[in-house]
Design a protein around this motif. Structure first.
Motif, PDB file in Angstrom:
ATOM      1  N   GLN A  52       0.738  -1.226  -0.092  1.00  0.00           N
ATOM      2  CA  GLN A  52       0.104   0.050   0.179  1.00  0.00           C
ATOM      3  C   GLN A  52       0.836   1.221  -0.077  1.00  0.00           C
ATOM      4  N   ILE A  53       1.764   1.056   0.715  1.00  0.00           N
ATOM      5  CA  ILE A  53       2.747   2.426   0.820  1.00  0.00           C
ATOM      6  C   ILE A  53       3.692   2.631  -0.367  1.00  0.00           C
ATOM      7  N   VAL A  54       3.997   1.384  -1.135  1.00  0.00           N
ATOM      8  CA  VAL A  54       4.522   1.557  -2.356  1.00  0.00           C
ATOM      9  C   VAL A  54       3.751   2.182  -3.340  1.00  0.00           C
ATOM     10  N   TYR A  55       2.578   1.597  -3.567  1.00  0.00           N
ATOM     11  CA  TYR A  55       1.413   2.170  -4.443  1.00  0.00           C
ATOM     12  C   TYR A  55       1.182   3.598  -4.336  1.00  0.00           C
ATOM     13  N   GLU A  56       1.024   3.893  -2.992  1.00  0.00           N
ATOM     14  CA  GLU A  56       0.702   5.484  -2.726  1.00  0.00           C
ATOM     15  C   GLU A  56       2.129   6.438  -3.080  1.00  0.00           C
ATOM     16  N   PHE A  57       3.074   5.781  -2.927  1.00  0.00           N
ATOM     17  CA  PHE A  57       4.356   6.538  -3.333  1.00  0.00           C
ATOM     18  C   PHE A  57       4.338   6.621  -4.902  1.00  0.00           C
ATOM     19  N   PHE A  58       3.997   5.420  -5.592  1.00  0.00           N
ATOM     20  CA  PHE A  58       4.074   5.582  -7.202  1.00  0.00           C
ATOM     21  C   PHE A  58       2.988   6.401  -7.535  1.00  0.00           C
ATOM     22  N   LEU A  59       1.826   6.572  -6.892  1.00  0.00           N
ATOM     23  CA  LEU A  59       0.770   7.463  -7.264  1.00  0.00           C
ATOM     24  C   LEU A  59       1.149   8.931  -7.172  1.00  0.00           C
ATOM     25  N   ARG A  60       1.750   9.045  -5.937  1.00  0.00           N
ATOM     26  CA  ARG A  60       2.228  10.661  -6.016  1.00  0.00           C
ATOM     27  C   ARG A  60       3.288  10.825  -7.010  1.00  0.00           C
ATOM     28  N   PHE A  61       4.197  10.072  -7.376  1.00  0.00           N
ATOM     29  CA  PHE A  61       5.109  10.110  -8.353  1.00  0.00           C
ATOM     30  C   PHE A  61       4.357  10.339  -9.876  1.00  0.00           C
ATOM     31  N   VAL A  62       3.349   9.717 -10.134  1.00  0.00           N
ATOM     32  CA  VAL A  62       2.603   9.819 -11.482  1.00  0.00           C
ATOM     33  C   VAL A  62       1.984  11.140 -11.563  1.00  0.00           C
ATOM     34  N   VAL A  63       1.455  11.454 -10.379  1.00  0.00           N
ATOM     35  CA  VAL A  63       0.531  12.993 -10.527  1.00  0.00           C
ATOM     36  C   VAL A  63       1.473  14.003 -10.270  1.00  0.00           C
ATOM     37  N   SER A  64       2.606  13.899  -9.886  1.00  0.00           N
ATOM     38  CA  SER A  64       3.554  15.117  -9.425  1.00  0.00           C
ATOM     39  C   SER A  64       3.803  16.037 -10.807  1.00  0.00           C
ATOM     40  N   ASN A  65       3.502  17.378 -10.491  1.00  0.00           N
ATOM     41  CA  ASN A  65       3.987  18.120 -11.614  1.00  0.00           C
ATOM     42  C   ASN A  65       5.444  18.459 -12.054  1.00  0.00           C
ATOM     43  N   GLU A  66       6.031  17.831 -10.923  1.00  0.00           N
ATOM     44  CA  GLU A  66       7.720  17.906 -11.033  1.00  0.00           C
ATOM     45  C   GLU A  66       8.236  16.888 -11.907  1.00  0.00           C
ATOM     46  N   VAL A  67       7.516  15.953 -12.132  1.00  0.00           N
ATOM     47  CA  VAL A  67       7.808  14.758 -13.170  1.00  0.00           C
ATOM     48  C   VAL A  67       7.629  15.259 -14.518  1.00  0.00           C
ATOM     49  N   ASP A  68       8.686  15.222 -15.516  1.00  0.00           N
ATOM     50  CA  ASP A  68       8.559  15.215 -16.761  1.00  0.00           C
ATOM     51  C   ASP A  68       8.333  14.035 -17.624  1.00  0.00           C
ATOM     52  N   PRO A  69       7.286  14.178 -18.113  1.00  0.00           N
ATOM     53  CA  PRO A  69       6.873  12.667 -18.859  1.00  0.00           C
ATOM     54  C   PRO A  69       7.874  12.374 -20.086  1.00  0.00           C
ATOM     55  N   LYS A  70       8.659  13.318 -20.651  1.00  0.00           N
ATOM     56  CA  LYS A  70       9.612  13.085 -21.827  1.00  0.00           C
ATOM     57  C   LYS A  70      10.503  12.373 -20.941  1.00  0.00           C
ATOM     58  N   VAL A  71      11.036  12.470 -19.798  1.00  0.00           N
ATOM     59  CA  VAL A  71      12.129  11.990 -19.154  1.00  0.00           C
ATOM     60  C   VAL A  71      11.792  10.732 -18.582  1.00  0.00           C
ATOM     61  N   ALA A  72      10.578  10.678 -17.853  1.00  0.00           N
ATOM     62  CA  ALA A  72      10.011   9.556 -17.084  1.00  0.00           C
ATOM     63  C   ALA A  72       9.734   8.259 -18.228  1.00  0.00           C
ATOM     64  N   LYS A  73       9.215   8.736 -19.527  1.00  0.00           N
ATOM     65  CA  LYS A  73       8.787   7.508 -20.131  1.00  0.00           C
ATOM     66  C   LYS A  73      10.180   6.532 -20.318  1.00  0.00           C
ATOM     67  N   VAL A  74      11.225   6.960 -20.470  1.00  0.00           N
ATOM     68  CA  VAL A  74      12.291   6.021 -20.514  1.00  0.00           C
ATOM     69  C   VAL A  74      12.563   4.683 -19.449  1.00  0.00           C
ATOM     70  N   SER A  75      12.281   4.996 -18.683  1.00  0.00           N
ATOM     71  CA  SER A  75      12.084   4.381 -17.381  1.00  0.00           C
ATOM     72  C   SER A  75      10.597   3.521 -17.349  1.00  0.00           C
TER      73      SER A  75
END
Length: 436
Positions: free
Chosen positions: A129-152
């Protein structure tokens, strides 16, 4: 295909993991410039997995859980999702969520109602549950650039995520649904692969397995995706409807995801009214012959679709449609008969029927008269007479003609029955005379 099991660390490695967690200072105690590197080290430490089927390594498990909570608290920081940290984030999430799902006895499930089965709750949920909550916050964060994140966060990762929708734990499927939906909205390049992956999951349900836990959640995602389709609809979207979505009506456990499936059907008709004919024709083709509870579901969906059906499409399908409705009116099961008669409570459907009354009234009135004579349910009798009254008020002259024709047909049928009985009696007499 289920993922291979990942064994937990042995006692020695578990002790090392516990020491590794203990050796890392708290993020809040470090200087701001040092926190990203410490964050990376904690991510790497959290890649260690444990066997939650046993009561061993409890201290190491708790140390990891506390570290995961600390990571979730830290993600509100702008430094949490630096571009250089994204590979480590995706690696940590994958190391924890990609695992062997609890095995199922598919033979037993196929003979029972999944709604009556207690789900197998995931033993590792305190960590997951904690991992999924962490992942959800990562996906919705405005600080994450999709162009960079799509590599991983790539297509391979998404394919493995789709496998997890078969989890027995509804809490996990709910998190997966939220996360995949957010990924679809944020990562444009992943949209087509996600749609294809969902389509393949539905093919798996249709052609490989009787039961797949995540159909409802995947249909919820598809409902939102369909709602956002641009007009006119692309041929690939119509193909998805015809090949993957409509055939799901054939499934034995339709009740577990019918609400979401019906919503998807309605969304397609709202986008393209001509699809009403395609969907309703398929419903008539897949109509359940013996399962009355499934017939009620089909009737519920049919009413929703007819509310969205334009007159040209209605005229195209009215013949076979009302042959089926007439059969449902005369169904001995009172719930099917009641639900069918309730269609006349819908003003729009009544207008459609009235506009084609010369073709439809004879079929409906004959079924209603038959019902009034032979059906055992008083409630069905009351509804039958209410519908007869509505039809009589809509066109008294046509109603009288249909009533007279039904009476003639009924009397002719009775006459033929008398003749048939007389012939049987004659044959019995002849047979008795020939016996020695």
């Amino acid at each position: 295909m289920r993922l291979p099991a990942k064994p937990g660390p042995g006692p020695g490695k578990a002790k090392q993991a516990e020491n590794a967690f203990a050796a890392l200072p708290k993020l809040r105690d470090e200087l701001a410039t040092e926190r990203p590197e410490l964050f990376r080290l904690k991510l790497q430490a959290c890649c260690t997995t444990f066997d939650f089927g046993s009561e061993t390594n409890l201290k190491a498990k708790e140390a990891k859980r506390q570290t995961l909570i600390e990571l979730v608290e830290y993600v509100n920081s702008r430094a949490a999702f630096q571009d250089t940290l994204i590979p480590d984030i995706i690696k940590m999430v994958g190391a924890n969520i990609f695992r062997a799902l609890q095995p199922k006895d598919r033979t037993f499930i196929s003979l029972s109602d999944p709604d009556e089965e207690e789900p197998n709750m995931e033993r590792a949920w305190p960590h997951l549950q904690i991992v999924y909550e962490f992942f959800l916050r990562f996906v919705v964060s405005n600080e994450v650039d999709p162009k960079v994140a799509k590599v991983s966060l790539n297509t391979d990762f998404i394919m493995q995520m789709l496998e997890l929708f078969d989890s027995d734990d509804p809490r996990e499927r709910d998190y997966l649904k939220m996360i995949l939906h957010r990924i679809y909205g944020k990562f444009m390049t992943l949209r087509a692969p996600i749609r294809r992956a969902i389509q393949n999951a539905f093919y798996k349900v249709l052609y490989e397995s009787e039961m797949y836990n995540g159909v409802g959640e995947l249909l919820e995602i598809m409902g939102s995706i369909i709602n956002g389709f641009a007009l006119p609809l692309k041929e690939e979207h119509k193909d998805f409807l015809i090949r993957a979505l409509i055939p799901l009506h054939k499934m034995k456990f339709l009740a577990s995801f019918h609400q979401q499936l019906s919503y998807c059907m309605s969304q397609f008709v709202m986008k393209d009214p001509q699809l009403a004919y395609v969907i309703i024709a398929a419903l008539l083709r897949y109509w359940p012959a013996t399962i009355t509870s499934k017939q009620v579901l089909f009737l519920n969906e049919l009413e929703e679709l007819l509310e969205l059906t334009k007159p040209p499409e209605f005229i195209r399908l009215q013949g076979p449609l009302f042959q089926r409705i007439a059969q449902c009116i005369m169904c001995p099961h009172f719930q099917v008969a009641e639900r069918t008669l309730f269609l006349w409570n819908n003003d729009y459907i009544v207008r459609l029927i009235t506009s084609s009354r010369k073709a439809l009234f004879p079929v409906v009135i004959s079924a209603l008269y038959t019902n009034s004579k032979v059906h055992w349910s008083n409630a069905v009798h009351g509804l039958t007479f209410n519908v007869l009254k509505l039809l009589m008020q809509a066109d008294p002259q046509l109603f009288d003609e249909c009533s007279a024709n039904h009476k003639e047909a009924y009397e002719e049928e009775e006459r033929l029955e008398v003749v048939r009985q007389q012939r049987w009696a004659t044959l019995k007499e002849l047979h008795a005379k020939r016996r020695p």
